[in-house]
Design a protein around this motif. Structure first.
Motif, PDB file in Angstrom:
ATOM      1  N   GLU A  74       8.985  -1.950   4.657  1.00  0.00           N
ATOM      2  CA  GLU A  74       9.361  -0.532   4.598  1.00  0.00           C
ATOM      3  C   GLU A  74       8.425   0.335   5.424  1.00  0.00           C
ATOM      4  OE1 GLU A  74       9.212   0.133   0.469  1.00  0.00           O
ATOM      5  OE2 GLU A  74      11.254  -0.511   0.117  1.00  0.00           O
ATOM      6  N   PHE A  75       7.137   0.036   5.306  1.00  0.00           N
ATOM      7  CA  PHE A  75       6.147   0.878   5.985  1.00  0.00           C
ATOM      8  C   PHE A  75       6.391   0.877   7.489  1.00  0.00           C
ATOM      9  CE2 PHE A  75       1.833   1.480   7.761  1.00  0.00           C
ATOM     10  CZ  PHE A  75       1.611   2.747   7.264  1.00  0.00           C
ATOM     11  N   PHE A 104       9.690   2.719   8.507  1.00  0.00           N
ATOM     12  CA  PHE A 104       9.671   4.180   8.555  1.00  0.00           C
ATOM     13  C   PHE A 104       8.744   4.692   9.641  1.00  0.00           C
ATOM     14  CE2 PHE A 104      11.029   3.745   3.987  1.00  0.00           C
ATOM     15  CZ  PHE A 104      12.346   3.929   4.326  1.00  0.00           C
ATOM     16  N   LEU A 125       9.655   7.227  12.534  1.00  0.00           N
ATOM     17  CA  LEU A 125       8.845   8.438  12.747  1.00  0.00           C
ATOM     18  C   LEU A 125       8.334   8.501  14.176  1.00  0.00           C
ATOM     19  CD1 LEU A 125       7.668  10.791  11.097  1.00  0.00           C
ATOM     20  CD2 LEU A 125       5.649   9.418  10.736  1.00  0.00           C
ATOM     21  N   ILE A 165       0.646  -1.331   1.578  1.00  0.00           N
ATOM     22  CA  ILE A 165       0.113  -0.296   2.472  1.00  0.00           C
ATOM     23  C   ILE A 165      -1.350  -0.052   2.160  1.00  0.00           C
ATOM     24  CG2 ILE A 165       0.654   1.962   3.401  1.00  0.00           C
ATOM     25  CD1 ILE A 165       3.009   1.874   1.368  1.00  0.00           C
ATOM     26  N   ARG A 166      -1.686  -0.208   0.869  1.00  0.00           N
ATOM     27  CA  ARG A 166      -3.069   0.005   0.475  1.00  0.00           C
ATOM     28  C   ARG A 166      -3.989  -0.958   1.237  1.00  0.00           C
ATOM     29  NH1 ARG A 166      -5.386   2.627  -3.669  1.00  0.00           N
ATOM     30  NH2 ARG A 166      -3.370   3.249  -4.469  1.00  0.00           N
ATOM     31  N   LEU A 204      10.881   4.391  -4.076  1.00  0.00           N
ATOM     32  CA  LEU A 204      10.378   3.879  -2.809  1.00  0.00           C
ATOM     33  C   LEU A 204       8.857   4.043  -2.803  1.00  0.00           C
ATOM     34  CD1 LEU A 204      12.028   2.745  -0.530  1.00  0.00           C
ATOM     35  CD2 LEU A 204      11.904   4.934   0.608  1.00  0.00           C
ATOM     36  N   GLY A 205       8.145   2.957  -2.493  1.00  0.00           N
ATOM     37  CA  GLY A 205       6.684   3.047  -2.468  1.00  0.00           C
ATOM     38  C   GLY A 205       6.177   3.976  -1.381  1.00  0.00           C
ATOM     39  N   VAL A 206       6.951   4.119  -0.303  1.00  0.00           N
ATOM     40  CA  VAL A 206       6.496   4.935   0.823  1.00  0.00           C
ATOM     41  C   VAL A 206       7.395   6.163   0.980  1.00  0.00           C
ATOM     42  CG1 VAL A 206       5.343   3.128   2.095  1.00  0.00           C
ATOM     43  CG2 VAL A 206       7.780   3.390   2.324  1.00  0.00           C
ATOM     44  N   LEU A 258       6.593   8.970   3.507  1.00  0.00           N
ATOM     45  CA  LEU A 258       6.840   8.549   4.886  1.00  0.00           C
ATOM     46  C   LEU A 258       8.328   8.628   5.200  1.00  0.00           C
ATOM     47  CD1 LEU A 258       4.713   7.620   6.783  1.00  0.00           C
ATOM     48  CD2 LEU A 258       5.430   5.300   6.401  1.00  0.00           C
ATOM     49  N   PHE A 311       2.780  17.813   7.777  1.00  0.00           N
ATOM     50  CA  PHE A 311       2.250  16.474   7.512  1.00  0.00           C
ATOM     51  C   PHE A 311       0.832  16.565   6.982  1.00  0.00           C
ATOM     52  CE2 PHE A 311       1.244  12.137   8.155  1.00  0.00           C
ATOM     53  CZ  PHE A 311       2.455  11.473   8.220  1.00  0.00           C
ATOM     54  N   GLY A 316      -3.689   9.187  -4.141  1.00  0.00           N
ATOM     55  CA  GLY A 316      -3.836   7.777  -3.798  1.00  0.00           C
ATOM     56  C   GLY A 316      -2.526   7.020  -3.733  1.00  0.00           C
ATOM     57  N   SER A 317      -1.437   7.711  -3.398  1.00  0.00           N
ATOM     58  CA  SER A 317      -0.157   7.011  -3.333  1.00  0.00           C
ATOM     59  C   SER A 317       0.796   7.758  -2.416  1.00  0.00           C
ATOM     60  CB  SER A 317       0.444   6.901  -4.724  1.00  0.00           C
ATOM     61  OG  SER A 317       1.737   6.384  -4.629  1.00  0.00           O
ATOM     62  N   LEU A 318       1.709   6.994  -1.803  1.00  0.00           N
ATOM     63  CA  LEU A 318       2.744   7.596  -0.970  1.00  0.00           C
ATOM     64  C   LEU A 318       4.040   7.748  -1.749  1.00  0.00           C
ATOM     65  CD1 LEU A 318       2.206   5.746   2.401  1.00  0.00           C
ATOM     66  CD2 LEU A 318       2.223   8.198   2.127  1.00  0.00           C
TER      67      LEU A 318
END
Lengths: 171, 459
Positions: A54-55, A58, A62, A131-132, B194-196, B199, B243, B254-256
């Motif tokens: 996913e990271f 996106f 972007l 991502i971390r 969604l974890g991100v 973004l 942004f 500490g999280s997206l």
């Protein structure tokens, strides 16, 4: 069900990406080529999402759609030719060099992919990258390259500002 | 006197044609009664298949309003499974469509309401009445607008790029709708976890620029092209402070993931000041930056140069009419809701109640109350602030907002290492205030305020 869905999605996104890539090279109008390139970028982002990255997906959207494709369009807008279609050189003379370059790139990519360790079946599946972990690696082990990139980008920004200032004075 | 000419006296004595506008309360009561009767009838008919299942779900949802949407959805799925014996994949699809349908209808209704509220509010600010003929208080005006838009002729200019002209409104609307999928509307109410998520929001925001370009280029009109160019330049510039302000929040929570950011703002200081990020010095500055940049991103006044009526007709939307124009309009409003919802999530505590003794009001209501408060603020700004000049617009983004964004990030870091409290408050307040004052001075020197000179009307 899930894998079938994934295969259908892969076929759809893959064919869309390939078609857009062919269009990006083949269309006559520069604007259409640029927009097809944007579709290619979106398709690649979709492929990343299918791979559960996913990271990267996106970030692809972007950076490539939000920045590179928009940059292409901005260049077209600023350097707009009179008739809307940029004159392209004779296509017949480009055929042989084009074919040679395409074959070379294909060979190099093919060799690189075939030598890649991730093609070997016996390699255990890598753990899912969070991502971390990426962030922590960036600010611990790879801090120097990160800062070097930061300095490079700052230099580029200052340079761009200087160019713009010179233009403002009419020099 | 000709017989066709109406006499002023008879005109005054004519009975009102519009019952709804004359008796707003009774019309509204009739409408609500009709909706209730139809709803009860549908519920009764559906109940015949499996008695008591749906009514039970409705009663349970009424007993626990905080989780009502989730209970209703589970009840409906359970009903489909037992009464109609649907297959699991059909249930999965239904579950997805329930969420999509709810989001679309809720935001569609808010969009229709806002198109009226904006006109009403602007009218009040400008000492007018605003639309008040269609329905009680003009409530049916959005309906009338929709019918007008749908029945209008769809004009495509002869020299236009037909494919781009058609695709542009779609390219604008789709990202705006997709963003709605990741907002946390209430406890446990995130359509896509969604974890991100942050973004995702920025990636989709970046793709709208392509839509603006397509509209501007495809119309083959100089106003459209100029508007699109201004719009893209503005969106690129104001994306950066947007942004940076969001980045400060991401650093501290500490999280997206939007859900984690909302839960990081849980709790109260002294049991009455909520833990929202907007109540810290860096958070306050970040919120102002985010909201200002959000106004610019959604092309709203005072940043509405791309579609400034007096200069560019309607910017990139000049050559659009009918339904395509309506889609542009919708994309703009949905984009505004999405970005305001994001501001609520990042800085205003998401669905958390502002006071501990107000927690009995469901979280999703709080979310929409805060979202709508921001939308009303945007309308208020539109009614009271004049449009900016082009060079001021760019100078404001690059010389003021982006440096302030970096200051906000620094202040957030200091806040984090001071561990909050009084020292953190003081240190981050100083770090935010000093560049604010310094930048203010620099900008004031560069753009000195002077008396406005009217070149042609004064001599």
């Amino acid at each position: 069900m899930n894998s079938l869905f994934e295969i259908i999605a892969f076929l759809l996104i893959g064919s869309l990406t390939l078609g857009a890539a062919v269009a990006a090279v083949g269309l006559r109008d520069t604007v259409h080529c640029g927009l097809s390139l944007a579709v290619v970028f979106v398709g690649v982002a979709g492929l990343y999402l299918l791979l559960d990255a996913e990271f990267i997906g996106f970030i692809q959207l972007l950076v490539y759609v939000g920045a590179v494709a928009v940059l292409v369009m901005f260049v077209i807008l600023i350097t707009r030719p009179e008739d809307g279609v940029i004159q392209q050189p004779d296509r017949r003379r480009q055929k042989l060099p084009g074919a040679l370059i395409a074959a070379g790139i294909f060979l190099v990519t093919y060799g690189a992919i075939m030598q890649s360790p991730s093609l070997r079946r016996d390699v255990p599946e890598p753990a899912a990258l969070s991502i971390r972990a990426v962030g922590e690696a960036l600010v611990s082990g790879h801090l120097l390259p990160l800062m070097a990139i930061g300095v490079l980008l700052t230099t580029a920004l200052i340079g761009a500002a200087l160019f713009a200032m010179e233009g403002e004075d009419g020099k | 006197m000709l017989p066709t000419e109406t006499h002023p006296q008879t005109q005054r004595n004519r009975p009102a044609l519009n019952f709804a506008a004359r008796r707003p309360w009774s019309t509204l009561a009739l409408l609500i009664a009709a909706v209730l009767v139809v709803g009860a009838g549908v519920l009764f008919l559906l109940n015949l298949k499996a008695p008591g299942l749906l009514t039970g779900a409705v009663v349970a949802a009424m007993g626990d309003p905080g989780q009502a949407p989730l209970i209703l959805k589970a009840g409906l799925l359970h009903y489909l499974e037992t009464a109609w014996s649907c297959a699991p994949w059909m249930l999965e699809l239904t579950s997805i469509f329930i969420v999509i349908g709810t989001l679309l209808s809720v935001f569609g209704v808010i969009f229709a309401l806002t198109s009226l509220v904006e006109r009403k509010m602007l009218a009040r600010i400008q000492n007018r009445f605003g639309p008040n003929r269609a329905g009680p208080w003009g409530l049916f005006q959005p309906l009338a607008d929709a019918i007008k838009m749908l029945t209008k002729e769809d004009i495509v200019p002869t020299g236009a790029d037909k494919v781009l002209h058609l695709l542009a409104p779609i390219t604008m609307l789709v990202p705006a709708l997709l963003v709605l999928a990741i907002l946390p509307y209430g406890p446990g109410m995130v359509p896509v976890e969604l974890g991100v998520g942050i973004l995702f929001f920025f990636a989709l925001g970046a793709t709208t620029e392509v839509g603006v370009f397509m509209a501007g280029w495809g119309s083959n009109n100089k106003y459209s092209l100029l508007g699109a160019m201004r719009s893209i330049a503005q969106m690129i510039s104001y994306e950066i402070p947007l942004f940076l302000a969001a980045l400060a929040v991401v650093m501290l929570s500490g999280s997206l993931s939007p859900d984690a950011i909302v839960s990081a703002q849980d709790g109260y200081v002294f049991s009455f000041v909520p833990h929202w990020f907007v109540f810290t010095p860096w958070g306050f500055a970040g919120f102002l930056l985010f909201f200002t940049a959000a106004l610019a991103e959604s092309n709203r006044s005072p940043f509405d140069l791309p579609e400034g009526e007096s200069e560019l007709v309607a910017g990139h939307m000049t050559e659009y009419s009918g339904f395509k124009y309506a889609v542009f309009f919708m994309a703009e409003y949905i984009g505004l809701f999405a970005i305001c919802g994001f501001a609520v999530t990042l800085f205003l505590g998401g669905w958390h109640a502002p006071l501990p003794w107000l927690e009995w009001i469901p979280g999703y209501l709080w979310f929409f109350i805060k979202l709508y408060a921001l939308v009303l603020l945007a309308i208020w700004v539109r009614g009271t602030v004049p449009r900016m000049r082009g060079d001021h617009l760019m100078g404001f983004a690059w010389k003021f907002m982006i440096p302030m964004g970096f200051a906000v990030i620094l202040a957030a870091a200091v806040w984090h290492y001071a561990g909050g409290g009084v020292p953190g408050w003081l240190a981050s307040a100083v770090i935010v205030l000093m560049p604010y004052l310094a930048l203010g001075r620099v900008v004031a020197i560069q753009y000195p305020a002077s008396r406005r000179v009217y070149r042609f009307s004064e001599s």
